[in-house]
Design a protein around this motif. Sequence first.
Motif, PDB file in Angstrom:
ATOM      1  N   TYR A   1       0.819  -1.212   0.000  1.00 33.00           N
ATOM      2  CA  TYR A   1       0.000   0.000   0.000  1.00 33.00           C
ATOM      3  C   TYR A   1       0.853   1.262   0.000  1.00 33.00           C
ATOM      4  O   TYR A   1       0.672   2.171  -0.834  1.00 33.00           O
ATOM      5  N   LYS A   2       1.808   1.331   0.917  1.00 31.43           N
ATOM      6  CA  LYS A   2       2.611   2.546   1.017  1.00 31.43           C
ATOM      7  C   LYS A   2       3.563   2.696  -0.163  1.00 31.43           C
ATOM      8  O   LYS A   2       3.824   3.815  -0.625  1.00 31.43           O
ATOM      9  N   SER A   3       4.067   1.576  -0.672  1.00 32.77           N
ATOM     10  CA  SER A   3       4.902   1.639  -1.873  1.00 32.77           C
ATOM     11  C   SER A   3       4.108   2.216  -3.036  1.00 32.77           C
ATOM     12  O   SER A   3       4.603   3.057  -3.805  1.00 32.77           O
ATOM     13  N   SER A   4       2.877   1.744  -3.194  1.00 28.56           N
ATOM     14  CA  SER A   4       2.027   2.216  -4.276  1.00 28.56           C
ATOM     15  C   SER A   4       1.765   3.716  -4.177  1.00 28.56           C
ATOM     16  O   SER A   4       1.854   4.451  -5.173  1.00 28.56           O
ATOM     17  N   GLU A   5       1.451   4.187  -2.980  1.00 25.66           N
ATOM     18  CA  GLU A   5       1.158   5.602  -2.797  1.00 25.66           C
ATOM     19  C   GLU A   5       2.398   6.469  -2.998  1.00 25.66           C
ATOM     20  O   GLU A   5       2.319   7.566  -3.570  1.00 25.66           O
ATOM     21  N   ARG A   6       3.540   5.984  -2.551  1.00 23.56           N
ATOM     22  CA  ARG A   6       4.776   6.739  -2.798  1.00 23.56           C
ATOM     23  C   ARG A   6       5.092   6.768  -4.291  1.00 23.56           C
ATOM     24  O   ARG A   6       5.588   7.784  -4.818  1.00 23.56           O
ATOM     25  N   GLY A   7       4.799   5.668  -4.974  1.00 19.27           N
ATOM     26  CA  GLY A   7       4.999   5.624  -6.418  1.00 19.27           C
ATOM     27  C   GLY A   7       4.162   6.673  -7.135  1.00 19.27           C
ATOM     28  O   GLY A   7       4.619   7.298  -8.108  1.00 19.27           O
ATOM     29  N   LYS A   8       2.938   6.878  -6.666  1.00 19.45           N
ATOM     30  CA  LYS A   8       2.074   7.898  -7.264  1.00 19.45           C
ATOM     31  C   LYS A   8       2.658   9.294  -7.056  1.00 19.45           C
ATOM     32  O   LYS A   8       2.573  10.154  -7.936  1.00 19.45           O
ATOM     33  N   LEU A   9       3.248   9.513  -5.884  1.00 19.76           N
ATOM     34  CA  LEU A   9       3.870  10.803  -5.625  1.00 19.76           C
ATOM     35  C   LEU A   9       5.018  11.055  -6.603  1.00 19.76           C
ATOM     36  O   LEU A   9       5.126  12.140  -7.194  1.00 19.76           O
ATOM     37  N   VAL A  10       5.865  10.051  -6.754  1.00 21.29           N
ATOM     38  CA  VAL A  10       7.014  10.183  -7.651  1.00 21.29           C
ATOM     39  C   VAL A  10       6.555  10.395  -9.085  1.00 21.29           C
ATOM     40  O   VAL A  10       7.101  11.227  -9.820  1.00 21.29           O
ATOM     41  N   LYS A  11       5.531   9.665  -9.481  1.00 20.74           N
ATOM     42  CA  LYS A  11       4.994   9.801 -10.842  1.00 20.74           C
ATOM     43  C   LYS A  11       4.437  11.199 -11.071  1.00 20.74           C
ATOM     44  O   LYS A  11       4.431  11.715 -12.198  1.00 20.74           O
ATOM     45  N   SER A  12       3.961  11.830 -10.016  1.00 21.81           N
ATOM     46  CA  SER A  12       3.418  13.180 -10.122  1.00 21.81           C
ATOM     47  C   SER A  12       4.503  14.253 -10.104  1.00 21.81           C
ATOM     48  O   SER A  12       4.195  15.447 -10.154  1.00 21.81           O
ATOM     49  N   GLY A  13       5.759  13.819 -10.010  1.00 23.13           N
ATOM     50  CA  GLY A  13       6.868  14.768 -10.053  1.00 23.13           C
ATOM     51  C   GLY A  13       7.472  15.136  -8.723  1.00 23.13           C
ATOM     52  O   GLY A  13       8.417  15.940  -8.654  1.00 23.13           O
ATOM     53  N   TYR A  14       6.958  14.566  -7.628  1.00 22.25           N
ATOM     54  CA  TYR A  14       7.527  14.855  -6.319  1.00 22.25           C
ATOM     55  C   TYR A  14       8.829  14.085  -6.104  1.00 22.25           C
ATOM     56  O   TYR A  14       9.006  12.979  -6.614  1.00 22.25           O
ATOM     57  N   ARG A  15       9.721  14.682  -5.343  1.00 23.01           N
ATOM     58  CA  ARG A  15      10.960  14.023  -4.928  1.00 23.01           C
ATOM     59  C   ARG A  15      10.855  13.739  -3.427  1.00 23.01           C
ATOM     60  O   ARG A  15      10.756  14.676  -2.627  1.00 23.01           O
ATOM     61  N   ILE A  16      10.879  12.470  -3.062  1.00 24.76           N
ATOM     62  CA  ILE A  16      10.782  12.091  -1.647  1.00 24.76           C
ATOM     63  C   ILE A  16      12.186  12.168  -1.054  1.00 24.76           C
ATOM     64  O   ILE A  16      13.014  11.282  -1.257  1.00 24.76           O
ATOM     65  N   VAL A  17      12.458  13.239  -0.341  1.00 19.46           N
ATOM     66  CA  VAL A  17      13.809  13.456   0.185  1.00 19.46           C
ATOM     67  C   VAL A  17      13.994  12.812   1.555  1.00 19.46           C
ATOM     68  O   VAL A  17      15.124  12.678   2.035  1.00 19.46           O
ATOM     69  N   GLY A  18      12.897  12.416   2.198  1.00 21.42           N
ATOM     70  CA  GLY A  18      12.976  11.759   3.491  1.00 21.42           C
ATOM     71  C   GLY A  18      11.676  11.056   3.809  1.00 21.42           C
ATOM     72  O   GLY A  18      10.627  11.369   3.238  1.00 21.42           O
ATOM     73  N   ASN A  19      11.745  10.096   4.712  1.00 18.33           N
ATOM     74  CA  ASN A  19      10.588   9.261   5.048  1.00 18.33           C
ATOM     75  C   ASN A  19      10.762   8.812   6.486  1.00 18.33           C
ATOM     76  O   ASN A  19      11.804   8.238   6.838  1.00 18.33           O
ATOM     77  N   ILE A  20       9.773   9.051   7.332  1.00 19.50           N
ATOM     78  CA  ILE A  20       9.871   8.669   8.738  1.00 19.50           C
ATOM     79  C   ILE A  20       8.612   7.928   9.170  1.00 19.50           C
ATOM     80  O   ILE A  20       7.493   8.312   8.817  1.00 19.50           O
ATOM     81  N   GLY A  21       8.807   6.849   9.919  1.00 19.36           N
ATOM     82  CA  GLY A  21       7.684   6.052  10.404  1.00 19.36           C
ATOM     83  C   GLY A  21       8.107   5.190  11.569  1.00 19.36           C
ATOM     84  O   GLY A  21       9.294   5.011  11.835  1.00 19.36           O
ATOM     85  N   ASP A  22       7.131   4.636  12.262  1.00 17.45           N
ATOM     86  CA  ASP A  22       7.424   3.777  13.417  1.00 17.45           C
ATOM     87  C   ASP A  22       7.450   2.299  13.058  1.00 17.45           C
ATOM     88  O   ASP A  22       7.867   1.477  13.871  1.00 17.45           O
ATOM     89  N   GLN A  23       6.972   1.946  11.860  1.00 16.51           N
ATOM     90  CA  GLN A  23       6.935   0.557  11.413  1.00 16.51           C
ATOM     91  C   GLN A  23       7.894   0.369  10.237  1.00 16.51           C
ATOM     92  O   GLN A  23       8.029   1.260   9.395  1.00 16.51           O
ATOM     93  N   TRP A  24       8.516  -0.798  10.149  1.00 20.98           N
ATOM     94  CA  TRP A  24       9.364  -1.077   9.000  1.00 20.98           C
ATOM     95  C   TRP A  24       8.552  -1.055   7.714  1.00 20.98           C
ATOM     96  O   TRP A  24       9.066  -0.718   6.648  1.00 20.98           O
ATOM     97  N   SER A  25       7.273  -1.390   7.804  1.00 19.90           N
ATOM     98  CA  SER A  25       6.420  -1.372   6.610  1.00 19.90           C
ATOM     99  C   SER A  25       6.191   0.046   6.101  1.00 19.90           C
ATOM    100  O   SER A  25       5.757   0.236   4.966  1.00 19.90           O
ATOM    101  N   ASP A  26       6.497   1.066   6.914  1.00 20.97           N
ATOM    102  CA  ASP A  26       6.435   2.451   6.448  1.00 20.97           C
ATOM    103  C   ASP A  26       7.616   2.775   5.540  1.00 20.97           C
ATOM    104  O   ASP A  26       7.553   3.730   4.756  1.00 20.97           O
TER     105      ASP A  26
END
Length: 259
Positions: free
Chosen positions: A213-238
């Motif tokens: 789920y989270k991979s898919s949503e991050r993929g949509k962000l990247v496809k929209s032109g966003y650059r994910i410069v950082g990612n923080i979460g409490d679960q490894w699945s994040d």
Amino acid sequence: MGLLFFLFLATTISDGSPAKETIPGDKVLLLGPGTGPGVDRAPGLSCLSWRLAVETNNIIDWNTVPGQCEDYIGYYMLGQQYRKDSAMVTNQALLHAQSLTVGRDGKDVWVFDIDETSLSNSPYYASQGFGAEPYDATSFNKWVLEAKAPALPESLKLYQKLLSLGIKVVFLTGRPEDQRNVTSSNLRLVGYHTWEKLILKQTSYSGETAVAYKSSERGKLVKSGYRIVGNIGDQWSDLLGTNPGNRTFKLPDPMYYIG
């Protein structure tokens, strides 16, 4: 030795601001004697070592905290060590952010999980118990609908610093879409006043793993032109899967596991 009480206190983020209580008095966790930080009462099981194995993702697919470690986890989550561990993570995240050259197009984003990352559900667990019993979705959802979860102070400070650097924030949560309004209200109430996107789980994702789920949503962000410069979460699945970001940062959470 008498009964011990632990109260989780969180300071406000603005420099020089006074401390404030973020868990009402009736949510104080009552713990028995001899279960303070560092105390292992379980023969053959070191609760501290169990927590380390969980945080390093060496123990996976677990459903509950070992019963004999529940008090230990309670002391950890409501005590100073959890705050110090969280601060260590967010301080490293800020150092990474400060090392970046932020683009002028407004497309640099930092992904934040919500539960136990942006918002703390410690008041709920202080009243319900710290993971030794199976997860109760009904009571947890009732808690979410109250919109009373406090900010995790270290994450709020990171959030504010990122905005000042020109990095936008995307909240990506496993909460369902029908909790959008209450989640938005809760975030704003505790200081998360603006964001680029608030992504909640659609019913079409039912049955997928959190990683997918989270991979898919991050993929949509990247496809929209966003650059994910950082990612923080409490679960490894994040943090696992595709398009995790330039760097990922794992906050502590020995209360539950989401695969």
